[in-house]
Every structure is written in structure tokens, then in C-alpha cells.
Design a protein around this motif. Structure first.
Motif, PDB file in Angstrom:
ATOM      1  N   ASP A 129       0.852  -1.189   0.000  1.00  0.00           N
ATOM      2  CA  ASP A 129       0.000   0.000   0.000  1.00  0.00           C
ATOM      3  C   ASP A 129       0.883   1.232   0.000  1.00  0.00           C
ATOM      4  OD1 ASP A 129      -2.225  -1.557   0.091  1.00  0.00           O
ATOM      5  OD2 ASP A 129      -2.691  -1.194   2.205  1.00  0.00           O
ATOM      6  N   ASP A 130       0.812   2.029  -1.064  1.00  0.00           N
ATOM      7  CA  ASP A 130       1.557   3.288  -1.136  1.00  0.00           C
ATOM      8  C   ASP A 130       3.033   3.095  -0.794  1.00  0.00           C
ATOM      9  OD1 ASP A 130      -0.781   4.602  -1.814  1.00  0.00           O
ATOM     10  OD2 ASP A 130      -1.280   5.051   0.275  1.00  0.00           O
ATOM     11  N   GLY A 131       3.626   2.050  -1.342  1.00  0.00           N
ATOM     12  CA  GLY A 131       5.050   1.818  -1.139  1.00  0.00           C
ATOM     13  C   GLY A 131       5.410   1.097   0.135  1.00  0.00           C
ATOM     14  N   HIS A 132       4.426   0.801   0.988  1.00  0.00           N
ATOM     15  CA  HIS A 132       4.691   0.102   2.250  1.00  0.00           C
ATOM     16  C   HIS A 132       4.205  -1.347   2.130  1.00  0.00           C
ATOM     17  CE1 HIS A 132       5.914   3.751   4.277  1.00  0.00           C
ATOM     18  NE2 HIS A 132       4.783   4.337   3.937  1.00  0.00           N
ATOM     19  N   PRO A 133       5.131  -2.322   2.146  1.00  0.00           N
ATOM     20  CA  PRO A 133       4.705  -3.722   2.037  1.00  0.00           C
ATOM     21  C   PRO A 133       3.985  -4.186   3.298  1.00  0.00           C
ATOM     22  CG  PRO A 133       7.055  -3.595   2.491  1.00  0.00           C
ATOM     23  CD  PRO A 133       6.589  -2.182   2.265  1.00  0.00           C
ATOM     24  N   HIS A 134       3.042  -5.078   3.132  1.00  0.00           N
ATOM     25  CA  HIS A 134       2.389  -5.711   4.258  1.00  0.00           C
ATOM     26  C   HIS A 134       1.920  -7.084   3.837  1.00  0.00           C
ATOM     27  CE1 HIS A 134      -1.253  -4.063   2.255  1.00  0.00           C
ATOM     28  NE2 HIS A 134      -1.833  -5.126   2.749  1.00  0.00           N
ATOM     29  N   THR A 135       1.469  -7.837   4.790  1.00  0.00           N
ATOM     30  CA  THR A 135       1.001  -9.192   4.537  1.00  0.00           C
ATOM     31  C   THR A 135      -0.493  -9.271   4.787  1.00  0.00           C
ATOM     32  OG1 THR A 135       3.122 -10.180   5.142  1.00  0.00           O
ATOM     33  CG2 THR A 135       1.192 -11.604   5.245  1.00  0.00           C
ATOM     34  N   GLY A 136      -1.253  -9.554   3.746  1.00  0.00           N
ATOM     35  CA  GLY A 136      -2.683  -9.751   3.913  1.00  0.00           C
ATOM     36  C   GLY A 136      -2.960 -11.106   4.532  1.00  0.00           C
ATOM     37  N   LEU A 137      -4.007 -11.193   5.343  1.00  0.00           N
ATOM     38  CA  LEU A 137      -4.384 -12.426   6.014  1.00  0.00           C
ATOM     39  C   LEU A 137      -5.740 -12.883   5.514  1.00  0.00           C
ATOM     40  CD1 LEU A 137      -3.364 -11.485   9.669  1.00  0.00           C
ATOM     41  CD2 LEU A 137      -2.085 -12.919   8.068  1.00  0.00           C
ATOM     42  N   GLU A 138      -5.816 -14.138   5.109  1.00  0.00           N
ATOM     43  CA  GLU A 138      -7.066 -14.673   4.595  1.00  0.00           C
ATOM     44  C   GLU A 138      -7.424 -15.958   5.325  1.00  0.00           C
ATOM     45  OE1 GLU A 138      -6.727 -15.145   0.400  1.00  0.00           O
ATOM     46  OE2 GLU A 138      -6.653 -12.974   0.015  1.00  0.00           O
ATOM     47  N   ALA A 139      -8.691 -16.065   5.694  1.00  0.00           N
ATOM     48  CA  ALA A 139      -9.239 -17.291   6.256  1.00  0.00           C
ATOM     49  C   ALA A 139     -10.267 -17.801   5.253  1.00  0.00           C
ATOM     50  CB  ALA A 139      -9.895 -17.031   7.612  1.00  0.00           C
ATOM     51  N   GLY A 140     -10.037 -18.979   4.724  1.00  0.00           N
ATOM     52  CA  GLY A 140     -10.870 -19.432   3.629  1.00  0.00           C
ATOM     53  C   GLY A 140     -10.584 -18.572   2.413  1.00  0.00           C
ATOM     54  N   ASP A 141     -11.621 -18.012   1.822  1.00  0.00           N
ATOM     55  CA  ASP A 141     -11.424 -17.169   0.644  1.00  0.00           C
ATOM     56  C   ASP A 141     -11.715 -15.705   0.932  1.00  0.00           C
ATOM     57  OD1 ASP A 141     -14.127 -17.320   1.002  1.00  0.00           O
ATOM     58  OD2 ASP A 141     -14.614 -17.805  -1.085  1.00  0.00           O
ATOM     59  N   ARG A 142     -11.684 -15.320   2.220  1.00  0.00           N
ATOM     60  CA  ARG A 142     -12.008 -13.946   2.579  1.00  0.00           C
ATOM     61  C   ARG A 142     -10.900 -13.320   3.412  1.00  0.00           C
ATOM     62  NH1 ARG A 142     -17.508 -12.918   2.373  1.00  0.00           N
ATOM     63  NH2 ARG A 142     -16.906 -10.747   2.648  1.00  0.00           N
ATOM     64  N   SER A 143     -10.696 -12.018   3.234  1.00  0.00           N
ATOM     65  CA  SER A 143      -9.686 -11.288   3.991  1.00  0.00           C
ATOM     66  C   SER A 143     -10.178 -10.977   5.390  1.00  0.00           C
ATOM     67  CB  SER A 143      -9.352  -9.981   3.263  1.00  0.00           C
ATOM     68  OG  SER A 143      -8.523  -9.155   4.059  1.00  0.00           O
ATOM     69  N   ILE A 144      -9.282 -11.125   6.380  1.00  0.00           N
ATOM     70  CA  ILE A 144      -9.633 -10.733   7.741  1.00  0.00           C
ATOM     71  C   ILE A 144      -8.809  -9.541   8.216  1.00  0.00           C
ATOM     72  CG2 ILE A 144     -10.378 -13.033   8.401  1.00  0.00           C
ATOM     73  CD1 ILE A 144      -7.748 -13.298   9.980  1.00  0.00           C
ATOM     74  N   GLY A 145      -7.727  -9.211   7.500  1.00  0.00           N
ATOM     75  CA  GLY A 145      -6.887  -8.096   7.932  1.00  0.00           C
ATOM     76  C   GLY A 145      -5.481  -8.236   7.387  1.00  0.00           C
ATOM     77  N   ARG A 146      -4.500  -7.803   8.175  1.00  0.00           N
ATOM     78  CA  ARG A 146      -3.136  -7.827   7.665  1.00  0.00           C
ATOM     79  C   ARG A 146      -2.123  -7.820   8.805  1.00  0.00           C
ATOM     80  NH1 ARG A 146      -1.728  -1.763   5.332  1.00  0.00           N
ATOM     81  NH2 ARG A 146      -1.858  -0.658   7.324  1.00  0.00           N
ATOM     82  N   MET A 147      -0.856  -8.060   8.440  1.00  0.00           N
ATOM     83  CA  MET A 147       0.284  -7.901   9.329  1.00  0.00           C
ATOM     84  C   MET A 147       1.166  -6.802   8.766  1.00  0.00           C
ATOM     85  SD  MET A 147       1.466 -11.858   9.902  1.00  0.00           S
ATOM     86  CE  MET A 147       0.401 -13.086  10.658  1.00  0.00           C
ATOM     87  N   VAL A 148       1.693  -5.951   9.644  1.00  0.00           N
ATOM     88  CA  VAL A 148       2.623  -4.908   9.225  1.00  0.00           C
ATOM     89  C   VAL A 148       3.847  -4.953  10.132  1.00  0.00           C
ATOM     90  CG1 VAL A 148       0.805  -3.407   8.338  1.00  0.00           C
ATOM     91  CG2 VAL A 148       1.538  -3.161  10.705  1.00  0.00           C
ATOM     92  N   GLN A 149       4.969  -4.493   9.597  1.00  0.00           N
ATOM     93  CA  GLN A 149       6.202  -4.511  10.369  1.00  0.00           C
ATOM     94  C   GLN A 149       6.332  -3.253  11.213  1.00  0.00           C
ATOM     95  OE1 GLN A 149       9.729  -5.165   8.071  1.00  0.00           O
ATOM     96  NE2 GLN A 149      10.986  -5.592   9.865  1.00  0.00           N
ATOM     97  N   LEU A 150       6.763  -3.438  12.451  1.00  0.00           N
ATOM     98  CA  LEU A 150       7.082  -2.298  13.316  1.00  0.00           C
ATOM     99  C   LEU A 150       8.420  -1.728  12.850  1.00  0.00           C
ATOM    100  CD1 LEU A 150       6.076  -3.871  16.750  1.00  0.00           C
ATOM    101  CD2 LEU A 150       5.012  -1.867  15.713  1.00  0.00           C
ATOM    102  N   ASP A 151       8.359  -0.652  12.068  1.00  0.00           N
ATOM    103  CA  ASP A 151       9.579  -0.058  11.515  1.00  0.00           C
ATOM    104  C   ASP A 151       9.810   1.309  12.120  1.00  0.00           C
ATOM    105  OD1 ASP A 151       7.641   1.522  10.285  1.00  0.00           O
ATOM    106  OD2 ASP A 151       7.820   0.521   8.355  1.00  0.00           O
ATOM    107  N   GLU A 152      10.526   2.167  11.391  1.00  0.00           N
ATOM    108  CA  GLU A 152      10.901   3.476  11.934  1.00  0.00           C
ATOM    109  C   GLU A 152       9.710   4.400  12.156  1.00  0.00           C
ATOM    110  OE1 GLU A 152      10.737   3.663   7.539  1.00  0.00           O
ATOM    111  OE2 GLU A 152      11.737   2.330   8.983  1.00  0.00           O
ATOM    112  N   ARG A 153       8.559   4.058  11.611  1.00  0.00           N
ATOM    113  CA  ARG A 153       7.363   4.886  11.816  1.00  0.00           C
ATOM    114  C   ARG A 153       6.748   4.655  13.189  1.00  0.00           C
ATOM    115  NH1 ARG A 153       3.761   2.911   7.084  1.00  0.00           N
ATOM    116  NH2 ARG A 153       4.814   0.978   7.684  1.00  0.00           N
TER     117      ARG A 153
END
Length: 280
Positions: A181-205
Motif C-alpha cells: 500500500d503506497d510503497g509500504h509492504p504488508h502481509t494480507g491475512l485470509e481465512a478461507g477465501d475472505r480477507s480478515i486483515g493484515r500484518m505490518v512490520q514495526l519499523d521506523e514509523r
């Protein structure tokens, strides 16, 4: 308002395994929290008097008959900060806790049936993020999702996303999807065939000593107005309203110290977490 409830009867199952089934707030100041979320989201709160447990608040949309959206309990350890906790649906509490510990996590509160609330256990992942697991119940069950003032997605902020992917994949069977998203990588999380959210890295922000944690995202019609209203009620807005592909969002800490986010979906019909419903 206080309700006395009997021991939990057999509950309904309206979420699939691995789906967020409930969120609750452990608050250092429940009175302040009630007033804050009432003004920000229009939530009503009533109190369950649970045998052998104590008082437990249920937040609903609008009034006592409104859809259930979250719970709240008073912190029992005043050295701990206020925080939101996500409970994920499982079929077997003990078996799930055994997987958690086998994969490097910890059991914080063993599986137990808390009378009128429901059957839950509380765990910690290998990076220190607390989360709960629960069986479906008549109390700890979302009455609304993916609509204004209700939960619409969950997010894990952690230092090691690859380790988190491995751990939660083993525990809940989630599928991890690489996204950006806008140059910031993240990991989408899916249960079955639907999205439940994501994981993001604790970085300098993020603050340098910020621990791993789960964050609830509540859907709103107007992110800017909601963030401004929260700030006016004593909250801190860590990330001001910002555009992203899923929608315009803001990261907020309530006046008691609990972190949450609000998001106005980027287009009509966006569904971030809604699980297929099981027929009653």
C-alpha cells in the motif's frame, strides 16, 4: 444498567474457525472509556453481572437492543496499560493452546468457561502479542461487522512478519498474501477465501520500544471527522487521516491508553472481515 445472566447455554456458531469472533477492551478507567466510545461511535454500554467473574460491559450500537460490537472489563493489574484484545474462533480451546505452545507461544490464561461470558483462553505469540481464542457463545459474538461503528478488519503490528506468518498459519491455518500500500509492504491475512486483515512490520514509523500487538479497525463514514472528535475528547491521533487503497484511516489511542484505528472504506461495498454466516 446491570443485567444478571445465567451460566452460558449452548451458543450459536456464526463465524468460521480462525475468524475474529470478538474484541474487548481491558481498561484502566472504564467510566472514561464508556463515555469516550459513546461520543466517538455512539455505542451504548450495559453491564453483565457474571457469576464468579465480576462485571463485564457489552457495547452495542445505539441502545440496549442494538447489535453487539465489543466488550469491556476493568484491568485487574493497574501496572498494565489499557488495551484491546482480539478473540479468534476455534473449535477446541485446549487443542489450540497446545498448538500455540508447541509453535513457540505461551498460554497466559488457561481455557475456562466464564459463566455468562463464554469459554475462552488467552495466549501470547512468540513476539509478545496477546490474543484470545474462544468458542462461539450467545454473548461473545459480533452482532454487527463491516458497518459504521463496528469492527471491519484486524491488524498485527510486529517486528518479524515472517515469523508471525509461520506461527499464525500453524495456529489458525491462515493464508498469507504479500501486498503493498503506497510503497509500504504488508502481509494480507485470509481465512478461507475472505480477507480478515493484515500484518505490518514495526519499523521506523513506530516508537522504538513498541511491542507487538493486535489493533482493531472500526468502520466509519468520515475518518477525518471521527479522528477530530476523538482528539477533542482527549485521545491521541498517532497517524492522522491518511489515504490508502482500502480506505482513509487514522490510528488513535483513547484517553485510557488503548490503541485502535478507524477507516472509511475506499469504495462502497468494501468488506474487510465479514465471514460467511452459518444458518441458525
Amino acid at each position: 444498567m446491570v443485567r444478571t445472566v445465567p451460566v452460558m447455554a449452548a451458543g450459536r456458531s456464526s463465524r468460521e474457525v480462525g475468524w475474529p469472533g470478538w474484541f474487548d477492551l481491558a481498561s484502566a478507567d472504564p467510566d472514561t472509556a464508556r463515555a469516550f466510545y459513546r461520543e466517538v461511535f455512539g455505542w451504548y454500554a450495559y453491564t453483565l453481572a457474571v457469576p464468579d467473574y465480576g462485571d463485564y460491559d457489552i457495547f452495542t450500537l445505539g441502545d440496549v437492543q442494538g447489535a453487539e460490537v465489543a466488550g469491556m472489563q476493568a484491568l485487574t493489574d493497574d501496572t498494565q496499560p489499557s488495551s484491546w484484545m482480539c478473540y479468534f474462533r476455534v473449535e477446541d480451546l485446549q487443542a489450540t493452546v497446545e498448538v500455540v505452545t508447541a509453535e513457540g507461544g505461551r498460554e497466559l490464561i488457561p481455557p475456562a468457561d466464564y459463566g455468562g461470558i463464554g469459554a475462552v483462553a488467552v495466549c501470547m505469540d512468540p513476539q509478545g502479542a496477546d490474543f484470545g481464542v474462544s468458542l462461539p457463545s450467545d454473548v461473545l459474538e459480533f452482532g454487527a461487522m463491516d458497518e459504521p461503528s463496528a469492527l471491519c478488519r484486524v491488524e498485527l503490528a510486529c517486528r518479524d512478519v515472517q515469523e508471525a506468518r509461520r506461527f499464525y498459519g500453524k495456529v489458525f491455518g491462515w493464508r498469507a498474501v504479500d501486498r503493498e500500500d503506497d510503497g509500504h509492504p504488508h502481509t494480507g491475512l485470509e481465512a478461507g477465501d475472505r480477507s480478515i486483515g493484515r500484518m505490518v512490520q514495526l519499523d521506523e514509523r513506530w516508537p522504538p520500544h513498541c511491542p507487538a500487538h493486535w489493533i482493531p479497525y472500526f468502520c466509519v463514514d468520515d475518518c477525518d471527522a471521527t479522528a477530530a472528535r476523538a482528539h477533542g475528547l482527549g485521545a491521541r491521533v498517532h497517524i492522522p487521516p491518511t489515504d490508502s487503497p482500502p480506505g482513509r484511516y487514522a490510528m488513535i489511542t483513547d484517553p485510557t491508553g488503548a490503541r485502535f484505528a478507524v477507516i472509511a472504506p475506499g469504495c462502497p461495498g468494501v468488506q474487510c472481515t465479514r465471514a460467511p454466516q452459518t444458518a441458525e
